[in-house]
Write a protein that holds these residues in place. Structure first.
Motif, short mmCIF file in Angstrom:
data_model
loop_
_atom_site.label_atom_id
_atom_site.label_comp_id
_atom_site.label_asym_id
_atom_site.label_seq_id
_atom_site.Cartn_x
_atom_site.Cartn_y
_atom_site.Cartn_z
N ASN A 1 0.85 -1.18 0.00
CA ASN A 1 0.00 0.00 0.00
C ASN A 1 0.90 1.24 0.00
OD1 ASN A 1 -2.12 1.73 0.14
ND2 ASN A 1 -2.60 1.32 2.28
N LEU A 2 1.26 1.69 -1.19
CA LEU A 2 2.16 2.83 -1.33
C LEU A 2 1.37 4.05 -1.79
CD1 LEU A 2 5.20 1.21 -3.14
CD2 LEU A 2 4.97 1.71 -0.72
N SER A 3 1.77 5.19 -1.32
CA SER A 3 1.15 6.44 -1.72
C SER A 3 2.21 7.31 -2.38
CB SER A 3 0.61 7.14 -0.48
OG SER A 3 0.30 8.49 -0.75
N TYR A 4 1.78 8.11 -3.33
CA TYR A 4 2.72 9.04 -3.95
C TYR A 4 3.28 10.01 -2.91
CZ TYR A 4 -1.03 12.52 -3.96
OH TYR A 4 -2.01 13.39 -3.59
N LEU A 5 2.56 10.19 -1.80
CA LEU A 5 3.04 11.07 -0.73
C LEU A 5 4.26 10.49 -0.02
CD1 LEU A 5 -0.38 12.20 0.74
CD2 LEU A 5 1.13 13.48 -0.81
N ASP A 6 4.52 9.19 -0.21
CA ASP A 6 5.68 8.54 0.38
C ASP A 6 6.88 8.53 -0.58
OD1 ASP A 6 4.30 7.82 2.74
OD2 ASP A 6 3.42 6.10 1.69
N CYS A 7 6.71 9.05 -1.77
CA CYS A 7 7.74 8.94 -2.81
C CYS A 7 8.61 10.20 -2.86
CB CYS A 7 7.07 8.70 -4.16
SG CYS A 7 8.24 8.54 -5.51
N ILE B 1 10.14 15.61 -5.04
CA ILE B 1 11.20 16.44 -5.62
C ILE B 1 10.81 16.94 -7.01
CG2 ILE B 1 13.58 16.40 -6.50
CD1 ILE B 1 14.21 14.53 -4.07
N ARG B 2 10.24 16.06 -7.82
CA ARG B 2 9.85 16.46 -9.19
C ARG B 2 8.73 17.49 -9.15
NH1 ARG B 2 11.75 13.36 -13.50
NH2 ARG B 2 9.82 13.74 -14.65
N GLN B 3 7.77 17.31 -8.24
CA GLN B 3 6.68 18.27 -8.12
C GLN B 3 7.22 19.63 -7.69
OE1 GLN B 3 3.78 17.66 -4.94
NE2 GLN B 3 2.15 18.22 -6.38
N ALA B 4 8.10 19.64 -6.70
CA ALA B 4 8.71 20.89 -6.24
C ALA B 4 9.54 21.53 -7.36
CB ALA B 4 9.57 20.64 -5.01
N ALA B 5 10.26 20.71 -8.11
CA ALA B 5 11.08 21.23 -9.21
C ALA B 5 10.20 21.91 -10.26
CB ALA B 5 11.91 20.12 -9.83
N ARG B 6 9.06 21.31 -10.56
CA ARG B 6 8.16 21.93 -11.54
C ARG B 6 7.64 23.28 -11.02
NH1 ARG B 6 6.83 16.47 -12.27
NH2 ARG B 6 5.15 16.61 -10.76
N PHE B 7 7.27 23.31 -9.74
CA PHE B 7 6.76 24.54 -9.14
C PHE B 7 7.82 25.65 -9.20
CE2 PHE B 7 6.48 27.33 -5.45
CZ PHE B 7 5.21 27.85 -5.61
#
Length: 143
Positions: A5-11, A16-22
């Motif tokens: 049971n993995l969440s993208y919030l644990d990745c 990092i990629r989301q922050a980099a886009r922002f």
């Protein structure tokens, strides 16, 4: 077989990629006023810091594949901002330098970059931004 049971919030990669886009979008909004992208600005600044840097050295410094760097440099060369010269006849190494137009564009983009820096640090906090940069540079120097 069960799937964990993995969440993208644990990745870490996702975060990092989301922050980099922002962050990229914030800087793009500013430096685009000088006619370059944020990625192009970083290349111009890196070449300005080390005139005569080779493609291989720049690729290493930017943590980029050489082929990706070549593609990124093409518009800068086409627009006359970066000049590439073979170092000498005995090697295939190419030295990069900013042209006069490249230095002028970098100067204009640097003013916009300062505004992006100010905005980011205003939103995130100057001290936190410094700590973040330090952590990210440490990350890219891991072997």
């Amino acid at each position: 077989m069960t799937t964990p049971n993995l969440s993208y919030l644990d990745c870490n990669c996702f975060a990092i990629r989301q922050a980099a886009r922002f962050v990229s979008q914030l800087y793009e909004r500013h430096v685009s006023q000088a006619g370059v992208t944020a990625a192009q600005f970083t290349l111009l600044a890196a070449i300005h810091r080390r005139p005569g840097v080779t493609m291989a050295e720049l690729a290493d410094a930017m943590v980029m594949e050489r082929t990706t760097l070549v593609r990124a440099l093409k518009p800068l060369q086409r627009d006359g901002l970066v000049a590439a010269e073979q170092q000498d006849a005995s090697t295939r190494a190419v030295a990069l330098r900013l042209s006069d137009a490249g230095r002028k564009t970098l100067g204009e983009a640097s003013l916009q970059w300062r505004e992006a820096q100010r905005e980011f640090e205003e939103k995130f906090g100057r001290e936190r931004a410094g700590e973040l940069r330090k952590s990210l540079f440490e990350l890219t120097s891991m072997e």
